[in-house]
Design a protein around this motif. Sequence first.
Motif, PDB file in Angstrom:
ATOM      1  N   ALA A 511     -15.260  79.747  79.249  1.00  0.00           N
ATOM      2  CA  ALA A 511     -16.468  78.993  78.896  1.00  0.00           C
ATOM      3  C   ALA A 511     -17.608  79.956  78.569  1.00  0.00           C
ATOM      4  CB  ALA A 511     -16.842  78.067  80.043  1.00  0.00           C
ATOM      5  N   LYS A 513     -17.186  83.109  77.694  1.00  0.00           N
ATOM      6  CA  LYS A 513     -16.798  83.926  76.544  1.00  0.00           C
ATOM      7  C   LYS A 513     -17.048  83.192  75.224  1.00  0.00           C
ATOM      8  CE  LYS A 513     -12.400  85.266  76.474  1.00  0.00           C
ATOM      9  NZ  LYS A 513     -11.137  86.025  76.357  1.00  0.00           N
ATOM     10  N   TYR A 514     -16.741  81.872  75.213  1.00  0.00           N
ATOM     11  CA  TYR A 514     -16.814  81.148  73.938  1.00  0.00           C
ATOM     12  C   TYR A 514     -18.081  80.309  73.798  1.00  0.00           C
ATOM     13  CZ  TYR A 514     -12.043  82.759  73.587  1.00  0.00           C
ATOM     14  OH  TYR A 514     -10.954  83.557  73.545  1.00  0.00           O
ATOM     15  N   ASP A 537     -18.620  73.275  78.706  1.00  0.00           N
ATOM     16  CA  ASP A 537     -19.523  74.253  78.083  1.00  0.00           C
ATOM     17  C   ASP A 537     -20.090  73.681  76.799  1.00  0.00           C
ATOM     18  OD1 ASP A 537     -17.938  74.917  75.703  1.00  0.00           O
ATOM     19  OD2 ASP A 537     -16.509  75.847  77.118  1.00  0.00           O
ATOM     20  N   GLY A 541     -16.344  75.332  70.713  1.00  0.00           N
ATOM     21  CA  GLY A 541     -15.387  74.202  70.596  1.00  0.00           C
ATOM     22  C   GLY A 541     -14.051  74.638  69.978  1.00  0.00           C
ATOM     23  N   ILE A 550      -3.325  75.958  72.184  1.00  0.00           N
ATOM     24  CA  ILE A 550      -3.981  77.053  72.907  1.00  0.00           C
ATOM     25  C   ILE A 550      -3.466  77.232  74.328  1.00  0.00           C
ATOM     26  CG2 ILE A 550      -6.152  77.166  71.590  1.00  0.00           C
ATOM     27  CD1 ILE A 550      -7.271  75.369  73.913  1.00  0.00           C
ATOM     28  N   ASP A 558      -8.521  81.225  67.219  1.00  0.00           N
ATOM     29  CA  ASP A 558      -8.856  82.090  66.095  1.00  0.00           C
ATOM     30  C   ASP A 558      -7.918  83.294  66.133  1.00  0.00           C
ATOM     31  OD1 ASP A 558      -9.900  83.634  64.160  1.00  0.00           O
ATOM     32  OD2 ASP A 558     -11.837  84.035  65.159  1.00  0.00           O
ATOM     33  N   GLY A 567      -9.462  89.283  74.259  1.00  0.00           N
ATOM     34  CA  GLY A 567      -8.567  88.439  75.060  1.00  0.00           C
ATOM     35  C   GLY A 567      -7.159  88.495  74.499  1.00  0.00           C
ATOM     36  N   ALA A 568      -6.168  88.278  75.400  1.00  0.00           N
ATOM     37  CA  ALA A 568      -4.764  88.397  74.993  1.00  0.00           C
ATOM     38  C   ALA A 568      -4.114  87.044  74.731  1.00  0.00           C
ATOM     39  CB  ALA A 568      -3.986  89.131  76.070  1.00  0.00           C
ATOM     40  N   LEU A 570      -3.632  84.719  77.046  1.00  0.00           N
ATOM     41  CA  LEU A 570      -2.741  84.386  78.166  1.00  0.00           C
ATOM     42  C   LEU A 570      -3.407  83.498  79.210  1.00  0.00           C
ATOM     43  CD1 LEU A 570      -1.034  87.836  78.690  1.00  0.00           C
ATOM     44  CD2 LEU A 570      -0.017  85.781  77.739  1.00  0.00           C
ATOM     45  N   LEU A 572      -5.162  80.653  79.394  1.00  0.00           N
ATOM     46  CA  LEU A 572      -4.914  79.206  79.488  1.00  0.00           C
ATOM     47  C   LEU A 572      -3.466  78.890  79.834  1.00  0.00           C
ATOM     48  CD1 LEU A 572      -7.021  77.512  76.658  1.00  0.00           C
ATOM     49  CD2 LEU A 572      -7.372  77.446  79.121  1.00  0.00           C
ATOM     50  N   SER A 573      -2.549  79.706  79.310  1.00  0.00           N
ATOM     51  CA  SER A 573      -1.145  79.387  79.631  1.00  0.00           C
ATOM     52  C   SER A 573      -0.868  79.677  81.100  1.00  0.00           C
ATOM     53  CB  SER A 573      -0.165  80.101  78.706  1.00  0.00           C
ATOM     54  OG  SER A 573      -0.397  81.462  78.721  1.00  0.00           O
ATOM     55  N   SER A 596     -16.756  72.206  74.800  1.00  0.00           N
ATOM     56  CA  SER A 596     -15.441  71.807  75.305  1.00  0.00           C
ATOM     57  C   SER A 596     -15.560  71.403  76.759  1.00  0.00           C
ATOM     58  CB  SER A 596     -14.463  72.979  75.234  1.00  0.00           C
ATOM     59  OG  SER A 596     -14.565  73.631  74.001  1.00  0.00           O
ATOM     60  N   PHE A 598     -12.821  71.339  79.814  1.00  0.00           N
ATOM     61  CA  PHE A 598     -11.473  71.520  80.377  1.00  0.00           C
ATOM     62  C   PHE A 598     -11.477  70.830  81.717  1.00  0.00           C
ATOM     63  CE2 PHE A 598     -11.433  74.922  77.306  1.00  0.00           C
ATOM     64  CZ  PHE A 598     -10.112  75.014  76.921  1.00  0.00           C
TER      65      PHE A 598
HETATM   66  P1  ADP Z   1      -8.020  84.407  75.312  1.00  0.00           P
HETATM   67  O1  ADP Z   1      -7.692  85.656  76.042  1.00  0.00           O
HETATM   68  O2  ADP Z   1      -7.869  84.486  73.867  1.00  0.00           O
HETATM   69  O3  ADP Z   1      -9.293  83.796  75.739  1.00  0.00           O
HETATM   70  P2  ADP Z   1      -6.900  82.023  76.522  1.00  0.00           P
HETATM   71  O4  ADP Z   1      -5.495  81.616  76.755  1.00  0.00           O
HETATM   72  O5  ADP Z   1      -7.792  82.064  77.689  1.00  0.00           O
HETATM   73  O6  ADP Z   1      -6.832  83.415  75.760  1.00  0.00           O
HETATM   74  O7  ADP Z   1      -7.479  81.060  75.450  1.00  0.00           O
HETATM   75  C1  ADP Z   1      -6.764  80.784  74.310  1.00  0.00           C
HETATM   76  C2  ADP Z   1      -7.679  80.430  73.178  1.00  0.00           C
HETATM   77  O8  ADP Z   1      -8.311  79.181  73.440  1.00  0.00           O
HETATM   78  C3  ADP Z   1      -8.804  81.353  72.953  1.00  0.00           C
HETATM   79  O9  ADP Z   1      -8.439  82.452  72.162  1.00  0.00           O
HETATM   80  C4  ADP Z   1      -9.846  80.494  72.297  1.00  0.00           C
HETATM   81  O10 ADP Z   1      -9.608  80.429  70.909  1.00  0.00           O
HETATM   82  C5  ADP Z   1      -9.587  79.143  72.887  1.00  0.00           C
HETATM   83  N1  ADP Z   1     -10.514  78.782  73.974  1.00  0.00           N
HETATM   84  C6  ADP Z   1     -10.275  78.832  75.319  1.00  0.00           C
HETATM   85  N2  ADP Z   1     -11.330  78.364  76.014  1.00  0.00           N
HETATM   86  C7  ADP Z   1     -12.269  78.005  75.101  1.00  0.00           C
HETATM   87  C8  ADP Z   1     -13.585  77.451  75.195  1.00  0.00           C
HETATM   88  N3  ADP Z   1     -14.172  77.162  76.386  1.00  0.00           N
HETATM   89  N4  ADP Z   1     -14.265  77.226  74.054  1.00  0.00           N
HETATM   90  C9  ADP Z   1     -13.733  77.496  72.895  1.00  0.00           C
HETATM   91  N5  ADP Z   1     -12.486  78.025  72.725  1.00  0.00           N
HETATM   92  C10 ADP Z   1     -11.752  78.288  73.810  1.00  0.00           C
END
Ligand code: ADP
Length: 617
Positions: A511, A513-514, A537, A541, A550, A558, A567-568, A570, A572-573, A596, A598
């Motif tokens: 949240a 970071k984006y 957040d 989005g 994702i 992206d 970021g790698a 990983l 969210l998974s 967004s 979550f």
């Molecule tokens: P990363 O290391 O790229 O953040 P995550 O698995 O945490 O890897 O997230 C996967 C992708 O989901 C991110 O690269 C981003 O594009 C998207 N994402 C995750 N959280 C958010 C958020 N709060 N707002 C916007 N995009 C998000």
Amino acid sequence: MSRIDLKNMITEKMSYHPITLSFPNEIESDFRKTYFQNSIVQVRVALVLVMILYGVFGFLDFLMFPEYAETFIKLRFFMVIPFISLIFLLSFLKVFSKIWQFLLSLAYVVGGLGIITMTQFEPEFNEYYAGLILIFFSGYLFVKIRFFWATGAGWLILLIYNLIANFLIDTSSAVIISNNFFFVSANLIGMFAAYYMELQSRKNFFLNQKLDEEKILIENLNKNLEKKVEERSIELIREKNHTEAINANISAIIEGTQDGIWAINTKNEILYLNQVFKERFYKVFGVYLEEGLCIVDFLPESIRKTWEMRYERVLRNEQFRIEDEIMIGEELTYLQFKFNPIVKKGKVVGASCFASNITYRKLAELEIVKAKERAEESDRLKSAFLANMSHEIRTPMNGILGFAGLLKEPDLSGDKQNEYIEIIEESGNRMLNIINDIVDISKIEAGLVELKIERTNVNDLLEHIHSFFLPEARSKGLQIKLLNQDVAAPIIIDTDKEKLYAILSNLVKNAIKYTVEGSIDLACIMNGEKLEFFVKDTGIGIPESKQEKIFERFMQADVSTTRQHEGAGLGLSIARAFVHMLQGEIHLESKPGIGSVFSFSIPIKEVKKQEEILADT
Ligand code: ADP
């Protein structure tokens, strides 16, 4: 023999010798044999009659010439009648058939001589000459002597009479002449009669023989015909059996197949349909079709036009295939329809149609397409991941090595030294995070992660996260708020504290970071049997198309090389895997440019408020 030969034979003319009347070929002997067989009875009767008459006329002798009666009787009963009797007896021998004409002619002559002899006792007395006329009469017409022999014998008798009358016995010329008138006439009449009688019987014989030949011929033809009819019948039976066997095989195939099969005529009327098609049509449209019905009449309005056009196409002599999706009962079924025109003598007279269920194949095909897409995606991901990783590892590594090098500077001030060491630490942490994430995801995939359930104060945990990320958020100019915190009655559950911490920190980290500006809200709500967490957040989005993906490893919204965020892919998974381990569900609501949310929920087996726990102890 052909019909023409037969006709020729029937119209064939009889040929014979004009005087002897003999046939020129081998049929002469056949004729003689037949003539003998046909005559023998009459010959015997005639001989007997002649003998009787010869005897009976003996009375006349006593009446007319009592003085010669004895001689005449001797002549009659000891010469002529014995001679004729002899011939009569000979007629029962086999050899008679060979010499009968000669013997009868001889008898004729002998009979004649007998009468001539009697006439010569009183040559001027006319009565007995009539007897000779009778002899001529029977010789030519009665005893079946053939024309040639009868003529010879007849004229011989006449010759003998004339010789006797002229040279031996004294007879007046008037008597001789008048007798000759009668005798010659009798001979001539007898000859003609005998000639035509024999000719007639020869003609009859010839015709009979021809008829016999024709009969044989016709019998042969009949036999041939019968044979041919029999052969043809056998052939037809064989063909019929063969056709029946083929038909039986064909209907076994048609009825045994899984395909729906039907045939129509040019008016779309059903000529044939198999059971599979009948039942399938019933399942789909609720109608039992039958032969003779117009097939398009039973289709629903929505698809009737389409099917009419298909039938028109095939009836225009086009062969084609079509694939359709149809609901059969509850099941989505893929069918392939094949249309084949039925052509007779160059004209389309109907169409045969086949419907094969290709659902299994179609699903397999779709699966293959999906698998291919997945393979391509994962290939693309792998490349993106490698590029991403090398960047993610190289950046902190460069930081560490670069600032470690700067630390070697002898004149470095204490502040600078601290600053550099902090940067090295930060970079080290970032590397450690990445390595931890990789280790975590590997463990998850290898099934090595285990739950460590312990009593957890959820409020404390949220508090901790909030204060941990507060500096980072602030440094980006963001607000971070912890909502719904009832400090007086904190929620305490039994769960894996570390996993819950990891989930929440991943979500909050993302949240921050984006999100470029605005705020991040963190909340936890009790919802019946579940405990629901929210991380909201006002960030960039996530487009709808990416929202599912994702959560997969290495997946980033992206994936361009020019992306702005480290970021790698990983976080969210890992979060989702941990939520699932806690038997919960994770959700996302997001709008690009707006933000967004979550959220995830975990079931609570035991939820206890602080005071309850205190009461317990
Ligand atoms: P990363 O290391 O790229 O953040 P995550 O698995 O945490 O890897 O997230 C996967 C992708 O989901 C991110 O690269 C981003 O594009 C998207 N994402 C995750 N959280 C958010 C958020 N709060 N707002 C916007 N995009 C998000």
